[in-house]
Enzyme design. Structure first.
Site, PDB file in Angstrom:
ATOM      1  CG  ASP A   1       4.230 -17.439  17.224  1.00 33.21           C
ATOM      2  OD1 ASP A   1       3.194 -17.162  16.576  1.00 33.21           O
ATOM      3  OD2 ASP A   1       4.644 -16.757  18.182  1.00 33.21           O
ATOM      4  CB  ILE A   2       0.637 -18.756  12.858  1.00 31.64           C
ATOM      5  CG1 ILE A   2       0.258 -18.788  11.375  1.00 31.64           C
ATOM      6  CG2 ILE A   2      -0.210 -17.745  13.625  1.00 31.64           C
ATOM      7  CD1 ILE A   2      -1.115 -19.356  11.094  1.00 31.64           C
TER       8      ILE A   2
ATOM      9  CG  ASN B   1     -14.126 -13.108  18.470  1.00 30.55           C
ATOM     10  OD1 ASN B   1     -14.515 -12.070  17.932  1.00 30.55           O
ATOM     11  ND2 ASN B   1     -13.294 -13.113  19.491  1.00 30.55           N
TER      12      ASN B   1
ATOM     13  N   GLY C   1      -5.951 -16.809  22.406  1.00 33.73           N
ATOM     14  CA  GLY C   1      -5.354 -17.801  21.514  1.00 33.73           C
ATOM     15  C   GLY C   1      -4.585 -17.172  20.369  1.00 33.73           C
TER      16      GLY C   1
ATOM     17  CG  ASP D   1      -8.501 -13.076  17.387  1.00 31.69           C
ATOM     18  OD1 ASP D   1      -7.932 -12.285  16.615  1.00 31.69           O
ATOM     19  OD2 ASP D   1      -9.700 -12.966  17.710  1.00 31.69           O
TER      20      ASP D   1
ATOM     21  CB  SER E   1     -12.738 -24.859  15.254  1.00 31.20           C
ATOM     22  OG  SER E   1     -13.597 -23.896  14.702  1.00 31.20           O
TER      23      SER E   1
ATOM     24  N   GLY F   1      -8.863 -24.856  19.434  1.00 32.22           N
ATOM     25  CA  GLY F   1      -8.407 -24.329  20.717  1.00 32.22           C
ATOM     26  C   GLY F   1      -9.606 -24.116  21.628  1.00 32.22           C
ATOM     27  CB  VAL F   2     -11.048 -20.939  22.953  1.00 30.10           C
ATOM     28  CG1 VAL F   2     -12.311 -20.483  23.655  1.00 30.10           C
ATOM     29  CG2 VAL F   2      -9.831 -20.467  23.722  1.00 30.10           C
ATOM     30  CE1 TYR F   3     -14.843 -19.500  19.904  1.00 27.08           C
ATOM     31  CE2 TYR F   3     -14.961 -19.657  17.511  1.00 27.08           C
ATOM     32  CZ  TYR F   3     -15.090 -18.916  18.673  1.00 27.08           C
ATOM     33  OH  TYR F   3     -15.486 -17.595  18.600  1.00 27.08           O
TER      34      TYR F   3
END
Ligand code: ADP
Length: 175
Positions: free
Chosen positions: A9-10, A23, A31, A33, A121, A123-125
């Site tokens: 985990d970052i 974003n 995510g 973010d 980018s 993940g969701v992107y």
């Protein structure tokens, strides 16, 4: 400058700067973010709002990076970068490479020594992980510090085993 890989985990990393896959609005999201804003607390959003009110009224463009406090996280700064949304019909690799380059430039301006990146980018992107890993590793290796080189470690912090293995493969030919 060492490149290291960690699965984890970052938000828990004891580094100088944590890079956020933000974003354009800088107002938080899901995510990594969401995890960073939750772990760091409201101070991060406060600074993001200030950036929107001053230097970035239209938000942060894809490929660029900007720093705020890391709030309650062990890190000192969050470097917010905006990855491109993956497109099968348009090659946006240079924008993704720019995320890494610009984040490292900002890290250098902060005199950061250790910087942690997620798979921007991927993940969701929607960026395919192998390609995202390849671009991440190549653009980091290609980064040549402008002035005083304070950077000693770039740590890729991958959430899943699959992501970790993709980054390990991307590093293989150069290690
Ligand atoms: P993007 O919108 O740029 O695709 P995401 O946050 O959706 O960003 O995903 C980027 C990568 O970050 C994904 O591989 C996701 O699994 C990973 N991720 C999500 N949470 C964390 C976390 N706490 N630490 C490290 N990586 C994370």
């Amino acid at each position: 400058m060492d490149i290291t890989l960690v699965q984890g985990d970052i938000t828990e990393q004891r580094v100088d700067a944590v890079v956020n896959a933000a974003n354009s609005s800088l107002m938080g999201g899901g995510g990594v973010d969401g995890a960073i804003h939750r772990a760091g607390g409201p101070e991060i959003l406060r600074e993001c709002r200030r950036l929107r009110d001053t230097s970035h009224p239209d938000g942060l463009p894809a490929g660029d990076a900007v720093a705020t406090t890391a709030g309650r996280m062990p890190a000192t700064w969050v470097i917010h970068t905006v990855g491109p949304v993956y497109s099968a019909s348009e090659d946006r690799s240079s924008t993704l490479a720019s995320c890494y380059r610009r984040s490292l430039e900002v890290a250098e301006e902060l005199n950061a020594a250790v910087v942690a990146f997620p798979a921007v980018s991927a993940g969701v992107y929607g960026w395919p992980m192998d390609s995202a890993a390849d671009i991440a590793v190549r653009s980091t290796l290609a980064f040549s510090p402008a002035s005083s080189n304070t950077l000693s470690e770039v740590r890729f912090v991958l959430f899943s085993r699959d992501a970790y293995e993709a980054f390990a493969r991307a590093l293989e030919p150069t290690s």
